[in-house]
Design a protein around this motif. Structure first.
Motif, short mmCIF file in Angstrom:
data_model
loop_
_atom_site.label_atom_id
_atom_site.label_comp_id
_atom_site.label_asym_id
_atom_site.label_seq_id
_atom_site.Cartn_x
_atom_site.Cartn_y
_atom_site.Cartn_z
N MET A 1 0.85 -1.19 0.00
CA MET A 1 0.00 0.00 0.00
C MET A 1 0.89 1.24 0.00
N LYS A 2 0.77 2.04 -1.04
CA LYS A 2 1.63 3.21 -1.21
C LYS A 2 1.09 4.40 -0.43
N SER A 3 1.93 5.00 0.41
CA SER A 3 1.51 6.12 1.23
C SER A 3 1.40 7.39 0.38
N PRO A 4 0.37 8.21 0.63
CA PRO A 4 0.27 9.50 -0.06
C PRO A 4 1.38 10.45 0.36
N LEU A 5 2.06 10.17 1.48
CA LEU A 5 3.11 11.07 1.95
C LEU A 5 4.39 10.91 1.13
N LEU A 6 4.41 9.96 0.21
CA LEU A 6 5.54 9.88 -0.73
C LEU A 6 5.56 11.06 -1.69
N SER A 7 4.49 11.83 -1.69
CA SER A 7 4.46 13.04 -2.53
C SER A 7 5.05 14.26 -1.83
N LEU A 8 5.44 14.12 -0.54
CA LEU A 8 6.05 15.24 0.17
C LEU A 8 7.41 15.58 -0.44
N PRO A 9 7.85 16.83 -0.34
CA PRO A 9 9.13 17.22 -0.93
C PRO A 9 10.29 16.39 -0.38
N GLY A 10 11.14 15.92 -1.29
CA GLY A 10 12.34 15.19 -0.91
C GLY A 10 12.14 13.72 -0.61
N ALA A 11 10.90 13.22 -0.66
CA ALA A 11 10.64 11.84 -0.28
C ALA A 11 11.34 10.86 -1.20
N VAL A 12 12.06 9.92 -0.60
CA VAL A 12 12.72 8.83 -1.34
C VAL A 12 12.09 7.53 -0.87
N PRO A 13 11.48 6.75 -1.76
CA PRO A 13 10.76 5.55 -1.33
C PRO A 13 11.68 4.51 -0.69
N ALA A 14 11.18 3.87 0.34
CA ALA A 14 11.88 2.75 0.95
C ALA A 14 11.75 1.52 0.06
N GLU A 15 12.61 0.54 0.33
CA GLU A 15 12.60 -0.69 -0.46
C GLU A 15 12.37 -1.89 0.45
#
Length: 321
Positions: free
Chosen positions: A1-15
């Motif tokens: 489930m992808k968090s909407p907070l990945l759209s925050l500035p500078g966000a780098v997705p975890a793996e």
């Protein structure tokens, strides 16, 4: 489930297991320092949320879990495990009861297997089990935070901070009012510093609670029967666990951290020596530098210098040999 907070500035997705939330938001050490100072929050919305309601919920869970929960007071946080018949750790639950329902957050992706197991054990008990992951997101506030939980939101308060069971639809608006956000890597760095084990990281298919120091915090030694109790009692009364959790200070000159599963050897034996354990979690800490948790054989001397792959490591005792 992808968090909407990945759209925050500078966000780098975890793996890996933590895919779906941010690894960091552009400054790992700043985020760690903010959490250590009691500010900001961590998006843990990828974690599973499971509830158990009904008038028999506490007495029923008491029969299944390693923790004493039959008289768990409302709003008191606890943690517990579910073991196999041989005493190996299968699930870790982080619990709180709101007076009508027990809420638990669990490792990402494990909620399906957990709810299936709980459903299979209902029998005649008056309980209802539900996977609420689609509806609720876990948000972590660090210890010392003065941020207030939104009205009506259930809070699980621990010495390490507060976990909020936030309606998933409110996650973005919460972030706007309560930032800055810190990524999962900052949260993990503090977890390693605090020597707190995590299912799937510090555990493998044969891990028992004594190896990780989960006795006392997640396992109650004076409660009635539960699956796997025989192993817990035998180790507690007659012997020692075959492995023990240690905290490692890693050679800071190395560019890369040894990943999960990296084999440990005695430094005196060199990189071709006998395997005596493995790295479970390695992180870069804002004050301690590169550090890790690891499992080693119980008889490894506590003052022995180790090699994590080719990286020199000094150990600190977490679980006594």
């Amino acid at each position: 489930m992808k968090s909407p907070l990945l759209s925050l500035p500078g966000a780098v997705p975890a793996e890996g297991v933590d895919e779906g939330v941010a690894a960091h938001y552009g400054d790992l050490f700043r985020e760690q320092r903010a959490l250590a100072d009691g500010s900001g929050f961590v998006d843990l919305s990828h974690r599973g949320v499971v509830t158990v309601s009904g008038e028999d919920r506490l007495s029923w869970l008491h029969l299944l879990l390693t923790q004493h929960v039959s008289e768990l007071p409302p709003h008191r946080a606890t943690e517990s495990l579910i073991l196999s018949a041989h005493g190996h750790i299968e699930h870790a639950l982080y619990l709180v009861d709101d007076g009508e329902t027990v809420w638990a957050h669990v490792e990402p992706g494990t909620q399906g297997a957990l709810t299936a197991y709980l459903e299979s054990m209902k029998f005649f008990y008056r309980v209802e089990v539900a996977d609420r992951t689609d509806d609720f997101a876990v948000v972590h506030l660090p210890a010392g935070s003065i941020a207030e939980a939104p009205e009506g939101v259930l809070v699980r308060e621990t010495p390490y901070g507060r976990d909020l069971f936030l309606p998933r639809a409110d996650l973005e608006s919460y972030a706007e009012k309560n930032g800055p956000a810190a990524g999962i890597l900052a949260y993990e760095a503090l977890r390693v510093e605090q020597h707190r084990p995590r299912l799937g990281f510090e555990t493998d298919h044969r891990t028992i609670p004594h190896e990780l120091g989960w006795i006392g915090t997640a396992v109650h030694l004076q409660k009635g029967c539960y699956r796997g109790q025989e192993t817990v009692a035998r180790v507690q009364n007659l012997g020692k666990p075959p492995r023990r959790l240690v905290f490692l200070h890693l050679d800071g000159s190395e560019v890369h951290l040894p990943p999960h599963g990296t084999e440990l050897r005695l430094a005196d034996d060199g990189p071709d020596g006998r395997k005596i354990g493995f790295v479970t979690t390695s992180v870069r800490h804002h004050e301690l530098g590169p550090v890790a948790l690891a499992l080693v054989k119980r008889n490894v001397p506590v003052d022995a210098r180790l090699l994590a792959g080719e990286t020199a490591a000094a150990q600190e005792v977490v679980v006594e040999p």
